[in-house]
Write a protein that holds these residues in place. Structure first.
Motif, PDB file in Angstrom:
ATOM      1  N   TYR A 179       0.745  -1.462  -0.014  1.00 37.45           N
ATOM      2  CA  TYR A 179      -0.049   0.071   0.228  1.00 37.45           C
ATOM      3  C   TYR A 179       0.718   1.349   0.095  1.00 37.45           C
ATOM      4  CZ  TYR A 179      -4.843  -1.594   1.020  1.00 37.45           C
ATOM      5  OH  TYR A 179      -6.143  -2.160   0.850  1.00 37.45           O
ATOM      6  N   ILE A 180       1.906   1.192   0.635  1.00 36.81           N
ATOM      7  CA  ILE A 180       2.665   2.624   1.175  1.00 36.81           C
ATOM      8  C   ILE A 180       3.758   2.682   0.379  1.00 36.81           C
ATOM      9  CG2 ILE A 180       1.357   2.949   3.335  1.00 36.81           C
ATOM     10  CD1 ILE A 180       3.747   2.130   4.792  1.00 36.81           C
ATOM     11  N   GLU A 181       4.577   1.765  -0.363  1.00 39.41           N
ATOM     12  CA  GLU A 181       5.772   1.935  -1.155  1.00 39.41           C
ATOM     13  C   GLU A 181       5.859   3.248  -1.579  1.00 39.41           C
ATOM     14  OE1 GLU A 181       6.884   2.005  -4.172  1.00 39.41           O
ATOM     15  OE2 GLU A 181       5.004   1.584  -5.223  1.00 39.41           O
ATOM     16  N   PRO A 182       7.081   3.777  -1.566  1.00 45.71           N
ATOM     17  CA  PRO A 182       7.280   5.241  -1.960  1.00 45.71           C
ATOM     18  C   PRO A 182       6.773   5.600  -3.629  1.00 45.71           C
ATOM     19  CG  PRO A 182       9.436   4.458  -1.040  1.00 45.71           C
ATOM     20  CD  PRO A 182       8.344   3.400  -1.247  1.00 45.71           C
ATOM     21  N   GLY A 183       6.691   4.718  -4.081  1.00 43.36           N
ATOM     22  CA  GLY A 183       6.007   5.079  -5.558  1.00 43.36           C
ATOM     23  C   GLY A 183       4.484   5.042  -5.415  1.00 43.36           C
ATOM     24  N   ARG A 184       3.788   4.686  -4.362  1.00 42.77           N
ATOM     25  CA  ARG A 184       2.211   4.835  -4.495  1.00 42.77           C
ATOM     26  C   ARG A 184       1.825   6.279  -4.336  1.00 42.77           C
ATOM     27  NH1 ARG A 184      -0.103   0.278  -6.407  1.00 42.77           N
ATOM     28  NH2 ARG A 184       0.144  -1.504  -5.030  1.00 42.77           N
ATOM     29  N   ASP A 185       0.737   6.629  -5.009  1.00 48.33           N
ATOM     30  CA  ASP A 185       0.025   7.892  -5.192  1.00 48.33           C
ATOM     31  C   ASP A 185      -1.147   7.627  -5.159  1.00 48.33           C
ATOM     32  OD1 ASP A 185      -0.046  10.563  -4.988  1.00 48.33           O
ATOM     33  OD2 ASP A 185       0.377  10.935  -7.171  1.00 48.33           O
ATOM     34  N   PHE A 186      -1.851   7.982  -4.420  1.00 51.14           N
ATOM     35  CA  PHE A 186      -3.454   7.668  -4.321  1.00 51.14           C
ATOM     36  C   PHE A 186      -4.004   8.735  -3.343  1.00 51.14           C
ATOM     37  CE2 PHE A 186      -2.168   3.848  -2.097  1.00 51.14           C
ATOM     38  CZ  PHE A 186      -3.105   3.868  -0.814  1.00 51.14           C
ATOM     39  N   PRO A 187      -5.136   9.022  -3.243  1.00 57.25           N
ATOM     40  CA  PRO A 187      -5.842   9.651  -2.132  1.00 57.25           C
ATOM     41  C   PRO A 187      -5.776   9.151  -0.824  1.00 57.25           C
ATOM     42  CG  PRO A 187      -7.208   9.923  -4.236  1.00 57.25           C
ATOM     43  CD  PRO A 187      -6.177   8.936  -4.265  1.00 57.25           C
ATOM     44  N   GLY A 188      -5.154   9.880  -0.123  1.00 58.68           N
ATOM     45  CA  GLY A 188      -5.171   9.224   1.428  1.00 58.68           C
ATOM     46  C   GLY A 188      -3.809   8.446   1.680  1.00 58.68           C
TER      47      GLY A 188
END
Length: 192
Positions: free
Chosen positions: A130-139
């Protein structure tokens, strides 16, 4: 054959586009950091992270056939195809790459859906995805902040984000994700 970490990374990276491999590297880094922070085995976290998306870019027909041919969880076929690669990935990790550690295989299997009674390693790998540095989503930044204090709080937020996303698109939701969320809330309540 027993694969070295480098051989495994080479074999897995060859099965996905460069952008997905960059995601995998981010999951590896994040999983090891979370494992060290929360007391999971960082070597197991790294191994599960390397393999978590091994089947992600396989053709849907191949995933479906593997689920049917190898007696994997056929209930998945009634739900979103995005879930299939995790079940097949765990099978491939064992069959093709010789991973025998059930805890690692389960972390791969449940990294998309979660499950009731998630192990520490399950939580680490799922949250890292969910949170690896490349992730980009609302929240996502909120989930990252929560991860600094509680795996369970962060995962609840992650599952709720996924559920809300699917609801907004009127998509079918895999029941195990609801159940995993509810189980984590029970754990949090029991520890408060």
């Amino acid at each position: 054959m027993v694969y070295s970490r480098e051989q495994l990374m080479e074999a897995v990276s060859a099965q996905m586009p460069a952008k997905r491999w960059a995601h995998t590297l981010g999951v590896m880094e994040t999983a090891v950091r979370l494992a060290e922070q929360y007391g999971a085995d960082p070597v197991k976290a790294d191994l599960a992270a390397i393999l978590h998306d091994v089947a992600k870019y396989w053709p849907v027909q191949k995933l479906e056939q593997m689920i049917k041919d190898h007696g994997l969880s056929s209930e998945l076929l009634d739900y979103d195809k995005q879930l299939w690669h995790a079940e097949v990935g765990a099978f491939v990790a064992r069959q093709e790459y010789g991973v025998e550690d059930q805890e690692v295989l389960d972390a791969i299997r449940y990294h998309t859906s979660g499950r009731v009674g998630m192990t520490l390693l399950d939580k680490v790998v799922c949250l890292a995805d969910y949170i690896e540095p490349g992730r980009d989503f609302p929240g996502v930044n909120n989930i990252r902040d929560l991860a600094n204090h509680s795996l369970e709080e962060a995962l609840v937020a992650g599952f709720e984000s996924t559920i809300q996303f699917l609801l907004s698109r009127r998509q079918i939701i895999f029941p195990l994700t609801f159940m995993a969320r509810n189980d984590l809330i029970k754990q949090l309540e029991a520890n408060s």
